[in-house]
Design a protein around this motif. Sequence first.
Motif, PDB file in Angstrom:
ATOM      1  N   ILE A  61       0.688  -1.183  -0.176  1.00 44.26           N
ATOM      2  CA  ILE A  61       0.007  -0.571   0.347  1.00 44.26           C
ATOM      3  C   ILE A  61       0.835   1.568   0.429  1.00 44.26           C
ATOM      4  CG2 ILE A  61      -1.600   1.697   1.454  1.00 44.26           C
ATOM      5  CD1 ILE A  61      -2.774  -1.016   2.786  1.00 44.26           C
ATOM      6  N   GLU A  62       2.296   1.537   0.533  1.00 44.00           N
ATOM      7  CA  GLU A  62       3.099   2.162   0.545  1.00 44.00           C
ATOM      8  C   GLU A  62       3.545   2.537  -0.429  1.00 44.00           C
ATOM      9  OE1 GLU A  62       4.215   2.973   5.479  1.00 44.00           O
ATOM     10  OE2 GLU A  62       5.407   1.417   3.939  1.00 44.00           O
ATOM     11  N   LYS A  63       3.930   1.602  -1.331  1.00 38.60           N
ATOM     12  CA  LYS A  63       4.755   1.418  -2.674  1.00 38.60           C
ATOM     13  C   LYS A  63       3.610   2.639  -3.510  1.00 38.60           C
ATOM     14  CE  LYS A  63       7.534  -2.132  -2.922  1.00 38.60           C
ATOM     15  NZ  LYS A  63       8.397  -3.235  -3.775  1.00 38.60           N
ATOM     16  N   LEU A  64       2.181   1.762  -3.523  1.00 43.48           N
ATOM     17  CA  LEU A  64       0.993   2.165  -4.409  1.00 43.48           C
ATOM     18  C   LEU A  64       0.992   4.393  -4.025  1.00 43.48           C
ATOM     19  CD1 LEU A  64      -1.356   0.065  -4.869  1.00 43.48           C
ATOM     20  CD2 LEU A  64       0.175   1.113  -6.676  1.00 43.48           C
ATOM     21  N   LEU A  65       0.905   4.246  -2.491  1.00 42.94           N
ATOM     22  CA  LEU A  65       0.671   5.853  -1.858  1.00 42.94           C
ATOM     23  C   LEU A  65       1.871   6.716  -2.732  1.00 42.94           C
ATOM     24  CD1 LEU A  65      -1.567   5.339   0.975  1.00 42.94           C
ATOM     25  CD2 LEU A  65      -2.175   6.310  -0.767  1.00 42.94           C
ATOM     26  N   TYR A 133       1.333  -2.995  12.567  1.00 44.66           N
ATOM     27  CA  TYR A 133       1.589  -1.806  10.904  1.00 44.66           C
ATOM     28  C   TYR A 133       0.273  -1.458  10.922  1.00 44.66           C
ATOM     29  CZ  TYR A 133       5.216  -4.973  11.710  1.00 44.66           C
ATOM     30  OH  TYR A 133       6.618  -6.094  12.683  1.00 44.66           O
ATOM     31  N   ARG A 134       0.867  -0.545  10.135  1.00 48.83           N
ATOM     32  CA  ARG A 134       0.100   1.069   9.278  1.00 48.83           C
ATOM     33  C   ARG A 134      -0.042   1.133   8.583  1.00 48.83           C
ATOM     34  NH1 ARG A 134      -4.565   1.338  13.701  1.00 48.83           N
ATOM     35  NH2 ARG A 134      -4.284  -0.564  14.307  1.00 48.83           N
ATOM     36  N   PRO A 135      -0.307   1.336   7.632  1.00 54.43           N
ATOM     37  CA  PRO A 135       0.167   2.363   6.348  1.00 54.43           C
ATOM     38  C   PRO A 135       0.739   3.897   6.741  1.00 54.43           C
ATOM     39  CG  PRO A 135      -1.885   1.579   5.027  1.00 54.43           C
ATOM     40  CD  PRO A 135      -1.336   1.035   6.573  1.00 54.43           C
ATOM     41  N   GLY A 136       1.689   3.459   7.008  1.00 54.00           N
ATOM     42  CA  GLY A 136       1.993   5.218   7.497  1.00 54.00           C
ATOM     43  C   GLY A 136       3.001   4.788   8.695  1.00 54.00           C
ATOM     44  N   VAL A 324      -6.365   4.946  -3.784  1.00 60.64           N
ATOM     45  CA  VAL A 324      -4.949   5.062  -3.859  1.00 60.64           C
ATOM     46  C   VAL A 324      -4.847   4.982  -5.346  1.00 60.64           C
ATOM     47  CG1 VAL A 324      -3.265   2.867  -4.423  1.00 60.64           C
ATOM     48  CG2 VAL A 324      -4.324   2.895  -1.870  1.00 60.64           C
ATOM     49  N   PRO A 325      -3.780   5.983  -5.691  1.00 59.04           N
ATOM     50  CA  PRO A 325      -3.383   5.630  -6.855  1.00 59.04           C
ATOM     51  C   PRO A 325      -3.258   4.604  -7.448  1.00 59.04           C
ATOM     52  CG  PRO A 325      -1.967   7.007  -6.144  1.00 59.04           C
ATOM     53  CD  PRO A 325      -2.490   6.218  -5.069  1.00 59.04           C
ATOM     54  N   GLU A 326      -4.069   4.816  -9.341  1.00 58.23           N
ATOM     55  CA  GLU A 326      -4.219   3.628  -9.283  1.00 58.23           C
ATOM     56  C   GLU A 326      -2.456   2.757 -10.233  1.00 58.23           C
ATOM     57  OE1 GLU A 326      -6.323   3.559 -13.600  1.00 58.23           O
ATOM     58  OE2 GLU A 326      -7.370   5.431 -13.214  1.00 58.23           O
ATOM     59  N   GLY A 327      -2.171   1.956 -10.255  1.00 55.60           N
ATOM     60  CA  GLY A 327      -1.278   0.715 -10.175  1.00 55.60           C
ATOM     61  C   GLY A 327      -1.432  -0.160 -10.127  1.00 55.60           C
ATOM     62  N   GLU A 328      -0.036  -1.170 -10.542  1.00 54.83           N
ATOM     63  CA  GLU A 328      -0.111  -2.364 -10.021  1.00 54.83           C
ATOM     64  C   GLU A 328       1.510  -2.694  -9.090  1.00 54.83           C
ATOM     65  OE1 GLU A 328       0.968  -5.870 -13.242  1.00 54.83           O
ATOM     66  OE2 GLU A 328       0.032  -3.837 -14.076  1.00 54.83           O
ATOM     67  N   VAL A 329       1.486  -3.269  -7.880  1.00 50.78           N
ATOM     68  CA  VAL A 329       2.808  -3.258  -7.044  1.00 50.78           C
ATOM     69  C   VAL A 329       3.083  -5.098  -6.496  1.00 50.78           C
ATOM     70  CG1 VAL A 329       1.322  -2.595  -4.908  1.00 50.78           C
ATOM     71  CG2 VAL A 329       3.663  -1.746  -5.405  1.00 50.78           C
ATOM     72  N   ASP A 347      -7.084   0.386  -8.987  1.00 55.04           N
ATOM     73  CA  ASP A 347      -7.455   0.932 -10.419  1.00 55.04           C
ATOM     74  C   ASP A 347      -8.920   2.727  -9.572  1.00 55.04           C
ATOM     75  OD1 ASP A 347      -9.881   0.599  -8.626  1.00 55.04           O
ATOM     76  OD2 ASP A 347     -11.413  -0.593 -10.010  1.00 55.04           O
ATOM     77  N   GLY A 348      -7.736   2.922  -8.402  1.00 59.47           N
ATOM     78  CA  GLY A 348      -7.931   4.090  -7.780  1.00 59.47           C
ATOM     79  C   GLY A 348      -9.049   4.409  -7.337  1.00 59.47           C
ATOM     80  N   ALA A 349      -9.765   2.982  -7.176  1.00 62.80           N
ATOM     81  CA  ALA A 349     -10.686   3.241  -5.591  1.00 62.80           C
ATOM     82  C   ALA A 349     -10.052   3.210  -4.224  1.00 62.80           C
ATOM     83  CB  ALA A 349     -11.708   2.226  -6.363  1.00 62.80           C
TER      84      ALA A 349
END
Length: 396
Positions: A61-65, A133-136, A324-329, A347-349
């Motif tokens: 999640i952190e990578k995508l954000l 652990y939480r994103p951030g 979260v921004p579109e993309g794959e990780v 998908d940006g949702a």
Amino acid sequence: MRLVLELDGEVVQRADPHIGLLHRATEKLAETKPFNQSIGYMDRLDYVSMMCNEHAYVMAIEKLLGIQAPIRAQYIRVMFDEITRILNHLMQLGANALDNGAMSMFLYCFREREDLMDCYEAVSGARMHATYYRPGGVYRDLPDFMPQYQPSKWHNKKQVHDMNKNRQGSLLDFIADFVEHFPKKIDEYETLLTDNRIWKQRTVDIGVIAPERALQLGFTGPMLRASGIAWDLRKTQPYAVYDKLEFDIPVGLNGDCYSRYLVRIEEMRQSNRIVKQCIEWLRKNPGPVMLAEHKVTPPSREIMKSDMEAMIHHFKLFTEGYCVPEGEVYAAVEHPKGEFGIYLISDGANKPYRLKIRAPSFVHLSSLDEMTRGHMIADVVASLSSIDVVFGEVDR
């Protein structure tokens, strides 16, 4: 697990593991919930290595954000990853010995696990499924005190006083006391097993996998290193603060059950070494453990109760989550059992479009047929036990 064996007398001709009996649909469930509401599902995959599972998911999640946890949070994560590795290997060691007929080992290992479970409980309030652990960053900083035992009908005041001796300071003091004494405990395990004649008869040259075959089968973690290949994501693809720490990668020689046992024993010593370094750094470097970006991380409860904007952030975060921004990780960690990876498509949702988990136990279980062919029924138990399978992540 349902294991169908084809036998010739007592000799195994073929082993066929039937999986799916525990199927819990983690990947699909995660696709129906906001990102931050699926962290608890990760704990329940491999329920012996809870925080390591969380780490991979949170990193994805952190990578995508495009965010990074504060350095103190990263040290706390690494410290708990290694505490989790020790927890996992103690469970494996105790259960492996029990499967091969050694009773005392199981009780010894659980004695030490109890202290580490208290560390989980101190930071998260839960003994197993921490969701710490939480994103951030991490949910909160390390507490300044440890829970104390109370007198009861089983323990009088004198006994309770002795039990609370190492609980007088902070959580860091408690962990520091643990890592000081733990190497002696590992020596005790080795005294019981390493040169034990019966143990060696049950494990040496049983379930051998050659190095090149281990690579072809997709082995990772102790299973791969026991076959003689020094591959460890903490060294080859460092994440968090592993590149700032000193530790060695234990490597086995024969790729048999005995090598796997020796690799895990040495891994516990190395984890102990890493935890010591983390404690030293954390004592000297206070600081934030969570980003102050309130679109992703919740404001503190104190501020939330008095500030309207913080209240709105809190409410939005825990009802809708965040987009979260579109993309794959793909994010992977060196989990106690091997490479644990999360492949995430957004998908940006506010929830994942697709989530695929790369679980080490699933890969290792597929080698059971090859490992046990030509061995006796009793050796199937020794081989399966040395793989260290947890079905929560196989039937995900």
